[in-house]
Design a protein around this motif. Structure first.
Motif, PDB file in Angstrom:
ATOM      1  N   ARG A  93       0.848  -1.182   0.000  1.00 31.25           N
ATOM      2  CA  ARG A  93       0.000   0.000   0.000  1.00 31.25           C
ATOM      3  C   ARG A  93       0.884   1.232   0.000  1.00 31.25           C
ATOM      4  N   ARG A  94       0.442   2.253  -0.708  1.00 37.68           N
ATOM      5  CA  ARG A  94       1.209   3.486  -0.760  1.00 37.68           C
ATOM      6  C   ARG A  94       0.898   4.334   0.461  1.00 37.68           C
ATOM      7  N   HIS A  95       1.924   4.934   1.016  1.00 43.13           N
ATOM      8  CA  HIS A  95       1.755   5.843   2.137  1.00 43.13           C
ATOM      9  C   HIS A  95       2.949   6.781   2.164  1.00 43.13           C
ATOM     10  N   ASN A  96       2.872   7.790   2.985  1.00 43.97           N
ATOM     11  CA  ASN A  96       3.969   8.752   3.101  1.00 43.97           C
ATOM     12  C   ASN A  96       4.627   8.695   4.475  1.00 43.97           C
ATOM     13  N   LEU A  97       4.515   7.548   5.122  1.00 45.18           N
ATOM     14  CA  LEU A  97       5.118   7.392   6.440  1.00 45.18           C
ATOM     15  C   LEU A  97       6.613   7.120   6.307  1.00 45.18           C
ATOM     16  N   LEU A  99      10.196   5.407   6.698  1.00 42.40           N
ATOM     17  CA  LEU A  99      10.591   4.017   6.836  1.00 42.40           C
ATOM     18  C   LEU A  99      11.137   3.758   8.231  1.00 42.40           C
ATOM     19  N   SER A 100      10.836   2.587   8.741  1.00 40.20           N
ATOM     20  CA  SER A 100      11.328   2.209  10.056  1.00 40.20           C
ATOM     21  C   SER A 100      12.727   1.622   9.904  1.00 40.20           C
ATOM     22  N   LEU A 139       2.929   4.954  14.126  1.00 38.25           N
ATOM     23  CA  LEU A 139       3.523   4.733  12.804  1.00 38.25           C
ATOM     24  C   LEU A 139       3.421   3.275  12.390  1.00 38.25           C
ATOM     25  N   GLU A 140       3.649   2.381  13.314  1.00 37.77           N
ATOM     26  CA  GLU A 140       3.580   0.948  13.004  1.00 37.77           C
ATOM     27  C   GLU A 140       2.161   0.562  12.615  1.00 37.77           C
ATOM     28  N   ARG A 143       1.406   1.886   9.106  1.00 40.07           N
ATOM     29  CA  ARG A 143       2.014   1.094   8.033  1.00 40.07           C
ATOM     30  C   ARG A 143       1.191  -0.134   7.764  1.00 40.07           C
TER      31      ARG A 143
END
Length: 143
Positions: A93-97, A99-100, A139-140, A143
């Motif tokens: 899925r696209r998102h703007n979060l 990266l961990s 955030l997790e 995602r």
């Protein structure tokens, strides 16, 4: 009213009508309630107007019905994306979060609880003392 060859872009059309009305960019900006910089960008073609901006310009230029319709036609929305989106893998899925950089370990119960509560509400507030991992948890889940 346009008598010679029609301007090819919205910016050219705006410049034509502004000059035909005998207005400077400053005067047009004041009449329309816009910035001079905005008028300059529109005439250069660096930006495309919103409908509200176009209506302000039409009123400020005092365009007649025929000129108004050609002006409005030039404001038609510009398509910036293809009609059919590119196919994505089903799990990606696209998102703007962001990266961990590390894995979140031992918070499965908290993740499940947050996901469960989000099923019943649109807004959920995570509270706790500073540094306990509220942002990391959110955030997790995002995602």
């Amino acid at each position: 009213m346009l008598t010679t060859s029609a301007p090819s872009t919205f910016g050219d059309l705006l410049r034509h009508y502004r000059q035909a009305a005998g207005l400077t960019q400053q005067q047009l900006a004041e009449r329309a309630g816009l910035s001079v910089h905005g008028i300059q960008k529109l005439e250069r073609g660096a930006t495309h107007p919103y409908r509200d901006t176009a209506q302000r310009l039409i009123a400020a230029l005092q365009l007649e019905a025929r000129d108004k319709s050609s002006f409005e036609a030039a404001v038609a929305p510009v398509r910036r994306h293809s009609a059919t989106p590119a196919a994505e893998p089903p799990l990606a899925r696209r998102h703007n979060l962001p990266l961990s950089t590390t894995r979140l370990i031992g918070r499965e119960t908290a993740i499940d609880e947050v996901v469960g509560r989000l099923a019943d509400t649109r807004l959920l507030t995570l509270t706790g003392v500073g540094g306990c991992g509220k942002t990391r948890l959110a955030l997790e889940v995002g995602r």
